[in-house]
Design a protein around this motif. Structure first.
Motif, mmCIF file in Angstrom:
data_model
loop_
_atom_site.group_PDB
_atom_site.id
_atom_site.type_symbol
_atom_site.label_atom_id
_atom_site.label_comp_id
_atom_site.label_asym_id
_atom_site.label_seq_id
_atom_site.Cartn_x
_atom_site.Cartn_y
_atom_site.Cartn_z
ATOM 1 N N ILE A 1 -19.548 -104.329 103.250
ATOM 2 C CA ILE A 1 -19.015 -103.874 104.542
ATOM 3 C C ILE A 1 -17.805 -102.961 104.338
ATOM 4 C CG2 ILE A 1 -17.859 -104.649 106.653
ATOM 5 C CD1 ILE A 1 -19.621 -107.143 106.578
ATOM 6 N N ALA A 2 -16.954 -103.335 103.379
ATOM 7 C CA ALA A 2 -15.771 -102.518 103.107
ATOM 8 C C ALA A 2 -16.148 -101.139 102.584
ATOM 9 C CB ALA A 2 -14.859 -103.232 102.109
ATOM 10 N N ASN A 3 -17.293 -101.036 101.922
ATOM 11 C CA ASN A 3 -17.761 -99.751 101.393
ATOM 12 C C ASN A 3 -19.026 -99.284 102.123
ATOM 13 O OD1 ASN A 3 -16.074 -99.300 98.673
ATOM 14 N ND2 ASN A 3 -16.607 -101.470 98.799
ATOM 15 N N ALA A 4 -19.101 -99.602 103.420
ATOM 16 C CA ALA A 4 -20.317 -99.308 104.188
ATOM 17 C C ALA A 4 -20.659 -97.828 104.190
ATOM 18 C CB ALA A 4 -20.146 -99.807 105.626
ATOM 19 N N GLY A 5 -19.654 -96.969 104.077
ATOM 20 C CA GLY A 5 -19.918 -95.533 104.063
ATOM 21 C C GLY A 5 -20.749 -95.077 102.883
ATOM 22 N N ARG A 6 -20.788 -95.898 101.837
ATOM 23 C CA ARG A 6 -21.545 -95.517 100.635
ATOM 24 C C ARG A 6 -22.978 -96.034 100.648
ATOM 25 N NH1 ARG A 6 -18.793 -95.937 94.945
ATOM 26 N NH2 ARG A 6 -20.589 -94.564 94.639
ATOM 27 N N ILE A 7 -23.344 -96.827 101.642
ATOM 28 C CA ILE A 7 -24.678 -97.437 101.645
ATOM 29 C C ILE A 7 -25.785 -96.383 101.640
ATOM 30 C CG2 ILE A 7 -26.277 -98.856 102.988
ATOM 31 C CD1 ILE A 7 -23.920 -100.606 103.788
ATOM 32 N N PRO A 8 -25.751 -95.335 102.495
ATOM 33 C CA PRO A 8 -26.809 -94.308 102.411
ATOM 34 C C PRO A 8 -26.878 -93.647 101.040
ATOM 35 C CG PRO A 8 -25.566 -94.088 104.452
ATOM 36 C CD PRO A 8 -24.825 -95.073 103.609
ATOM 37 N N GLU A 9 -25.722 -93.370 100.458
ATOM 38 C CA GLU A 9 -25.675 -92.759 99.128
ATOM 39 C C GLU A 9 -26.283 -93.681 98.075
ATOM 40 O OE1 GLU A 9 -22.158 -91.930 95.834
ATOM 41 O OE2 GLU A 9 -21.662 -91.940 97.973
ATOM 42 N N VAL A 10 -26.018 -94.989 98.199
ATOM 43 C CA VAL A 10 -26.548 -95.967 97.242
ATOM 44 C C VAL A 10 -28.072 -96.021 97.313
ATOM 45 C CG1 VAL A 10 -26.727 -98.446 96.797
ATOM 46 C CG2 VAL A 10 -24.479 -97.387 97.062
ATOM 47 N N PHE A 11 -28.625 -96.123 98.536
ATOM 48 C CA PHE A 11 -30.075 -96.183 98.670
ATOM 49 C C PHE A 11 -30.731 -94.878 98.217
ATOM 50 C CE2 PHE A 11 -29.319 -99.889 101.387
ATOM 51 C CZ PHE A 11 -30.349 -100.716 100.956
ATOM 52 N N ALA A 12 -30.089 -93.765 98.493
ATOM 53 C CA ALA A 12 -30.623 -92.487 98.022
ATOM 54 C C ALA A 12 -30.674 -92.455 96.500
ATOM 55 C CB ALA A 12 -29.758 -91.342 98.556
ATOM 56 N N ALA A 13 -29.614 -92.960 95.859
ATOM 57 C CA ALA A 13 -29.592 -92.985 94.396
ATOM 58 C C ALA A 13 -30.670 -93.908 93.837
ATOM 59 C CB ALA A 13 -28.210 -93.432 93.913
ATOM 60 N N ILE A 14 -30.914 -95.034 94.511
ATOM 61 C CA ILE A 14 -31.946 -95.970 94.049
ATOM 62 C C ILE A 14 -33.317 -95.303 94.065
ATOM 63 C CG2 ILE A 14 -33.184 -98.089 94.633
ATOM 64 C CD1 ILE A 14 -30.498 -99.220 95.620
ATOM 65 N N PHE A 15 -33.655 -94.655 95.177
ATOM 66 C CA PHE A 15 -34.982 -94.047 95.298
ATOM 67 C C PHE A 15 -35.112 -92.798 94.431
ATOM 68 C CE2 PHE A 15 -35.029 -96.730 99.071
ATOM 69 C CZ PHE A 15 -36.320 -97.222 99.036
ATOM 70 N N GLN A 16 -34.040 -92.041 94.308
ATOM 71 C CA GLN A 16 -34.091 -90.871 93.427
ATOM 72 C C GLN A 16 -34.282 -91.292 91.977
ATOM 73 O OE1 GLN A 16 -30.516 -88.667 94.205
ATOM 74 N NE2 GLN A 16 -31.173 -88.033 96.266
ATOM 75 N N GLY A 17 -33.578 -92.334 91.583
ATOM 76 C CA GLY A 17 -33.716 -92.815 90.212
ATOM 77 C C GLY A 17 -35.086 -93.380 89.919
ATOM 78 N N PHE B 1 -38.049 -92.481 91.556
ATOM 79 C CA PHE B 1 -39.202 -91.614 91.800
ATOM 80 C C PHE B 1 -39.006 -90.149 91.403
ATOM 81 C CE2 PHE B 1 -39.458 -95.030 95.048
ATOM 82 C CZ PHE B 1 -40.630 -95.616 94.606
ATOM 83 N N ASN B 2 -37.878 -89.808 90.790
ATOM 84 C CA ASN B 2 -37.733 -88.396 90.417
ATOM 85 C C ASN B 2 -38.598 -88.067 89.204
ATOM 86 O OD1 ASN B 2 -36.392 -89.263 88.109
ATOM 87 N ND2 ASN B 2 -34.347 -88.816 88.893
ATOM 88 N N PRO B 3 -38.866 -86.786 88.939
ATOM 89 C CA PRO B 3 -39.773 -86.406 87.840
ATOM 90 C C PRO B 3 -39.348 -86.919 86.475
ATOM 91 C CG PRO B 3 -39.390 -84.547 89.298
ATOM 92 C CD PRO B 3 -38.456 -85.633 89.748
ATOM 93 N N SER B 4 -38.026 -86.986 86.229
ATOM 94 C CA SER B 4 -37.588 -87.461 84.910
ATOM 95 C C SER B 4 -37.938 -88.921 84.709
ATOM 96 C CB SER B 4 -36.072 -87.261 84.755
ATOM 97 O OG SER B 4 -35.372 -88.013 85.733
ATOM 98 N N ALA B 5 -37.904 -89.704 85.799
ATOM 99 C CA ALA B 5 -38.285 -91.113 85.687
ATOM 100 C C ALA B 5 -39.765 -91.242 85.375
ATOM 101 C CB ALA B 5 -37.959 -91.844 86.984
ATOM 102 N N ILE B 6 -40.584 -90.363 86.030
ATOM 103 C CA ILE B 6 -42.026 -90.407 85.767
ATOM 104 C C ILE B 6 -42.314 -89.995 84.330
ATOM 105 C CG2 ILE B 6 -44.244 -89.425 86.440
ATOM 106 C CD1 ILE B 6 -43.089 -89.070 89.257
ATOM 107 N N THR B 7 -41.636 -88.927 83.875
ATOM 108 C CA THR B 7 -41.847 -88.467 82.492
ATOM 109 C C THR B 7 -41.412 -89.526 81.502
ATOM 110 O OG1 THR B 7 -41.417 -86.215 83.224
ATOM 111 C CG2 THR B 7 -41.327 -86.632 80.864
ATOM 112 N N GLY B 8 -40.256 -90.131 81.775
ATOM 113 C CA GLY B 8 -39.782 -91.185 80.878
ATOM 114 C C GLY B 8 -40.740 -92.342 80.831
ATOM 115 N N GLY B 9 -41.306 -92.679 81.994
ATOM 116 C CA GLY B 9 -42.279 -93.762 82.025
ATOM 117 C C GLY B 9 -43.505 -93.442 81.218
#
Length: 362
Positions: free
Chosen positions: A73-89, A91-99
């Motif tokens: 709650i104290a860092n609620a402003g970062r929640i959208p950024e956190v979820f964006a980082a989770i999904f980018q990490g 499903f991005n192409p580098s993750a697929i290539t690494g996999g």
């Protein structure tokens, strides 16, 4: 071996490290305190073990959840950024290539290995605790086990991840192992360094201690099954000694050995789960069919048992006696007397028409 010995070491180690970091108490002293606590509980048997763990679990869950929610709650402003980082990490192409080149297997290996320490799903160890329950319905007890995995992994672990990423996401060095220091840094953003490290130390102590106590029961049961009741005390003595050793050592090798032993333990259990899947499906269907039937019966209200009988008597006598039995069961005020050759009703407080109307409504 996996839970009783190696598991005790890898659980007592973070207790010693975090208590030393938060309060400056040497890890060997922490180890001796753990030995004393475990010894006292072991002397009390399973009932004392259950009594202690049932008090530890709610306390540690409340501390973890409340502290994590406050940080988020104290860092609620970062929640959208956190979820964006989770999904980018993920499903991005580098993750697929690494996999594609094998890192996905490394990730799965660590997810499964560390997830086992979170929920023990698939190991076959938790049924030993569930079997000691007073619950007689296996399906209902199994549902408790499913809820444990959901609460522990989906709720607590997700909350921990969000707490870490919201509070200390900038301090994460990706690709390197991280421990409790990151969660401590996250708590410190809200509670300050001292309170943050204290919360982590208390939380980890409660989580790890409850795990040590539970695993001691599993190891005791296995040892008793293999070697007999006389082996219980020697096993418990060795167990508490390993607890103090684990609190004072560097356990990078112990983690790898424990992961290997857990895998060896899971293989036969998963085979048994597949073999018993038919029984599980059958029992589950019967349980929920019974639940549905009970709900339906409750919604329809009470149904009186009607006893009709036939014999050599004429139909009027049989009918009169059946009504008498039914009205008596429903506690409807009435009187019924038989006289030879005249099977008559003498009603008190109610006429036959009113009685029949009441029965139809019921």
């Amino acid at each position: 071996l996996a839970l009783g010995f190696m598991g005790a070491m890898v659980q007592s180690n973070p207790i010693g490290a975090n208590i030393q970091n938060a309060f400056g108490i040497p890890s060997w002293i922490v180890g001796l305190i753990l030995v004393a606590i475990c010894g006292i509980i072991f002397l009390g048997g399973v009932s004392r073990l259950a009594s202690v763990t049932e008090k530890l679990v709610p306390v540690m869950a409340i501390i973890s959840i409340v502290a994590g929610v406050v940080v988020i709650i104290a860092n609620a402003g970062r929640i959208p950024e956190v979820f964006a980082a989770i999904f980018q990490g993920a499903f991005n192409p580098s993750a697929i290539t690494g996999g594609a080149v094998g890192s996905i297997f490394i990730a799965m290996r660590y997810v499964i290995a560390r997830g086992i320490y979170s929920n023990e799903a698939g190991l076959g160890s938790a049924p030993m605790a569930h079997a000691a329950s007073s619950e007689k319905n296996p399906v209902k007890q199994g549902l408790y086990g499913i809820f444990e995995v959901f609460m522990d992994t989906i709720v607590i672990c997700t909350l921990t991840a969000l707490t870490l990423l919201c509070g200390a996401g900038d301090q994460i060095v990706w690709g390197q192992s991280a421990g409790a220091e990151l969660i401590s840094a996250s708590f410190s953003t809200v509670f300050g360094a001292q309170v943050g490290s204290t919360l982590v130390a208390v939380g980890i102590t409660l989580f790890a201690l409850s795990t040590i106590l539970s695993w001691s029961l599993y190891g005791t049961r296995c040892c008793e099954f293999l070697l007999g009741p006389k082996s219980i005390k020697p096993y418990q003595i060795i167990f508490v000694l390993i607890v103090v050793v684990g609190a004072t050592m560097d356990l990078s090798l112990a983690w790898d050995i424990a992961d290997t032993l857990n895998g060896l333990m899971a293989i036969p259990n998963l085979i048994a789960v597949v073999a018993l899947s038919g029984v599980i499906v059958k029992e589950t269907r019967e349980h929920f069919d019974q639940v549905k039937a009970e709900k339906l019966a409750a919604s329809e209200g009470p149904k009186p048992d009607i006893f009709m009988w036939c014999g050599t008597e004429d139909s009027l006598l049989a009918t009169n006696r059946a009504y008498d039995a039914l009205l008596t069961q429903l506690q409807i005020p009435h009187s019924y007397e038989e006289s030879e050759g005249d099977h008559s009703w003498k009603w008190w407080d109610m006429h036959i028409q009113d009685a029949l109307k009441y029965l139809l409504e019921v």
